[in-house]
Design a protein around this motif. Structure first.
Motif, PDB file in Angstrom:
ATOM      1  N   GLY A 116       0.791  -1.224   0.000  1.00 39.59           N
ATOM      2  CA  GLY A 116       0.000   0.000   0.000  1.00 39.59           C
ATOM      3  C   GLY A 116       0.820   1.268   0.000  1.00 39.59           C
ATOM      4  N   VAL A 117       2.043   1.201  -0.487  1.00 39.51           N
ATOM      5  CA  VAL A 117       2.932   2.357  -0.467  1.00 39.51           C
ATOM      6  C   VAL A 117       2.743   3.242  -1.696  1.00 39.51           C
ATOM      7  CG1 VAL A 117       5.345   3.098  -0.447  1.00 39.51           C
ATOM      8  CG2 VAL A 117       4.632   1.123   0.900  1.00 39.51           C
ATOM      9  N   ALA A 118       2.572   2.611  -2.868  1.00 42.59           N
ATOM     10  CA  ALA A 118       2.574   3.346  -4.131  1.00 42.59           C
ATOM     11  C   ALA A 118       1.162   3.737  -4.564  1.00 42.59           C
ATOM     12  CB  ALA A 118       3.230   2.500  -5.214  1.00 42.59           C
ATOM     13  N   GLN A 119       1.073   4.882  -5.205  1.00 43.59           N
ATOM     14  CA  GLN A 119      -0.184   5.385  -5.742  1.00 43.59           C
ATOM     15  C   GLN A 119      -0.531   4.684  -7.058  1.00 43.59           C
ATOM     16  OE1 GLN A 119      -2.396   7.730  -4.586  1.00 43.59           O
ATOM     17  NE2 GLN A 119      -3.652   7.285  -6.388  1.00 43.59           N
ATOM     18  N   TRP A 148       7.919   6.129  -9.248  1.00 42.81           N
ATOM     19  CA  TRP A 148       6.582   5.930  -8.701  1.00 42.81           C
ATOM     20  C   TRP A 148       6.262   7.079  -7.759  1.00 42.81           C
ATOM     21  CZ3 TRP A 148       6.261   4.855  -3.311  1.00 42.81           C
ATOM     22  CH2 TRP A 148       7.482   4.515  -2.689  1.00 42.81           C
ATOM     23  N   MET A 149       5.002   7.199  -7.410  1.00 38.78           N
ATOM     24  CA  MET A 149       4.562   8.265  -6.515  1.00 38.78           C
ATOM     25  C   MET A 149       3.979   7.657  -5.243  1.00 38.78           C
ATOM     26  SD  MET A 149       2.831  10.760  -9.415  1.00 38.78           S
ATOM     27  CE  MET A 149       1.793  11.588  -8.220  1.00 38.78           C
ATOM     28  N   PRO A 150       4.488   8.031  -4.074  1.00 42.51           N
ATOM     29  CA  PRO A 150       3.946   7.505  -2.824  1.00 42.51           C
ATOM     30  C   PRO A 150       2.475   7.881  -2.637  1.00 42.51           C
ATOM     31  CG  PRO A 150       6.115   8.439  -2.445  1.00 42.51           C
ATOM     32  CD  PRO A 150       5.716   8.826  -3.843  1.00 42.51           C
ATOM     33  N   LYS A 151       1.717   6.936  -2.155  1.00 41.39           N
ATOM     34  CA  LYS A 151       0.298   7.174  -1.901  1.00 41.39           C
ATOM     35  C   LYS A 151       0.107   8.263  -0.845  1.00 41.39           C
ATOM     36  CE  LYS A 151      -2.421   3.582  -1.820  1.00 41.39           C
ATOM     37  NZ  LYS A 151      -3.145   2.355  -1.386  1.00 41.39           N
ATOM     38  N   ALA A 152       1.041   8.370   0.077  1.00 37.55           N
ATOM     39  CA  ALA A 152       0.922   9.340   1.160  1.00 37.55           C
ATOM     40  C   ALA A 152       1.266  10.760   0.724  1.00 37.55           C
ATOM     41  CB  ALA A 152       1.824   8.933   2.326  1.00 37.55           C
TER      42      ALA A 152
END
Length: 440
Positions: free
Chosen positions: A105-108, A320-324
């Motif tokens: 669940g780290v990456a957007q 990649w872009m972090p979801k946070a």
């Protein structure tokens, strides 16, 4: 999981990525801030991978953003995620990182961004970008979590025609792959051990990515169906280990037990002390920097280990872009610029990798003879690319750390391939079991 526990996993920082450090801070979300009235986008990258300081300034002007580029470091990334202040864009290797990033669940999920982009159009994405997709079970399908900046089919080879001529050997074919046994024989004949310097017959790393490809080419799989364990003890795994141990014991290739003092292939190849470099198309960008090497360097297909011709990409380095991250829209503008704008076009023209957009392929250099030859070989190799799925339960660093622990004794001593397989299974499967507990 606390940052302290993440960094003190028994196998150290390199292997620590099997733990949950990259999921600790995902719930938090903070603004990237403002700088002089402009939105600041933080990018975690390597060196000048996205350009020089002047290139970054040009990007800031084109985008109307402030760009803060920080050096990629797993420990720092973990701390930033844990603190709830992740970078907006992060470097990664799609071929081996995507399942881990998605499952934790780290990456957007970037599907919506790609769907409305006029720069990074889905129909223009090279198939290699499928390694950045994960559907919860395997790569190649499902949401896109990132994109390659460029790539290579990493087991293709560059060779030194001068060293082949000295040894009286025929050059590898431009069209037909050598078998691994043929590559071994040529490498052995090309190896020279002198008083001052050694000539390596070839370079070939005994790492997870290469074993994955060798096993896949035999119709086998290293991972179990659910990716929770590996089996090096299969006939295909034993074949791969046997071949590699034979190569490393003979001193044909640098290895973890007997490393190349230069640390990587280019300086050794440039000095005429490596006859075959297993380094993919990107290596041509290095060849372009040296006129002497350009005269003697040629490109050839990836050797074939089993009955199936497999020429995979084990990196697909990209972003990649972090979801946070809270600054996603601004980050996407920078993402489009670096992966589809002027920097992407410049990378394609350099020959330092294959572009991740099909529309940029015509920009690959074909001026010099070696460039024309490499381009033609690469075009014929493309149909043999395939996605080899990686586990979501551990990072590549952790699996390679286990290999690096047990491989030296096998190379230097009399450890049988079967015993080595047992050691690898034991060490890696412990890592995978621990990692699986952290995925809900």
């Amino acid at each position: 999981m606390s940052r302290r526990r993440f960094l003190t996993t028994s196998t150290g920082v390199a292997a620590a990525a099997t733990a949950g450090g990259l999921l600790s801070g995902c719930a938090g979300s903070v603004s990237s801030g403002k700088s002089g009235g402009k939105t600041t986008v933080t990018i975690m990258s390597n060196g000048t991978e996205l350009g020089t300081a002047a290139d970054i300034k040009a990007a800031e002007k084109a985008l109307g953003l402030t760009l803060k580029v920080v050096k990629y470091d797993l420990t720092r990334l973990t701390a930033m995620l844990t603190a709830g202040s992740p970078p907006d864009i992060v470097r990664g290797q799609g071929a081996v990182d995507t399942p881990y990033l998605a499952a934790h669940g780290v990456a957007q999920d970037l599907d919506d961004y790609f769907a409305r982009s006029s720069i990074l159009k889905v129909g223009d994405l090279d198939p290699v970008n499928d390694v950045w997709r994960y559907d919860g079970r395997a790569q190649g399908k499902g949401p896109r979590y990132g994109m390659a900046k460029d790539y290579s089919q990493d087991n293709m080879i560059w060779y030194n025609t001068g060293l082949f001529d000295q040894a009286g050997l025929d050059y590898p074919s431009d069209t037909e792959p050598m078998t691994y046994d043929e590559a071994f024989d040529k490498g052995k004949a090309l190896t020279r051990t002198g008083k001052k310097a050694k000539v390596y017959g070839m370079s070939f790393a005994g790492n997870t990515a290469n074993f994955l490809t060798m096993i896949a080419s035999q119709g086998g799989r290293l991972f179990t169906d659910d990716f929770s364990a590996v089996d090096f003890s299969s006939p295909e795994g034993i074949n791969a280990l046997t071949w590699y141990l034979k190569l490393a014991k003979a001193g044909i290739t640098p290895s973890i037990a007997n490393p190349d003092p230069n640390g990587w292939d280019w300086p050794t190849f440039q000095a005429n002390r490596m006859a075959i470099a297993t380094d993919g198309y990107w290596f041509g960008g290095m060849v372009a920097t040296d006129t002497k090497s350009a005269k003697i360097a040629r490109f050839a297909p990836a050797p074939q280990f089993g009955s199936t011709r497999v020429s995979s990409c084990s990196g697909a380095t990209g972003y990649w872009m972090p979801k946070a991250g809270k600054n996603k829209d601004a980050a996407w503008e920078a993402y489009e610029y670096f992966l589809g704008g002027a920097p992407a076009k410049a990378r394609a023209k350099s020959g330092g990798g294959l572009p991740a957009l099909k529309s940029l392929r015509p920009l690959l250099p074909q001026t010099e003879a070696y460039q024309k030859q490499a381009y033609a070989v690469q075009e014929r190799e493309l149909p043999y690319f395939s996605v080899i799925s990686f586990t979501p339960y551990a990072r590549l660093d952790a699996l390679d750390a286990v290999i690096n622990q047990v491989m030296p004794a096998a190379i230097k001593g009399n450890v049988a391939p079967g015993k080595l397989a047992d050691q690898l299974n034991s060490g890696i499967n412990k890592q995978l079991a621990n990692g699986k507990k952290l995925v809900k």
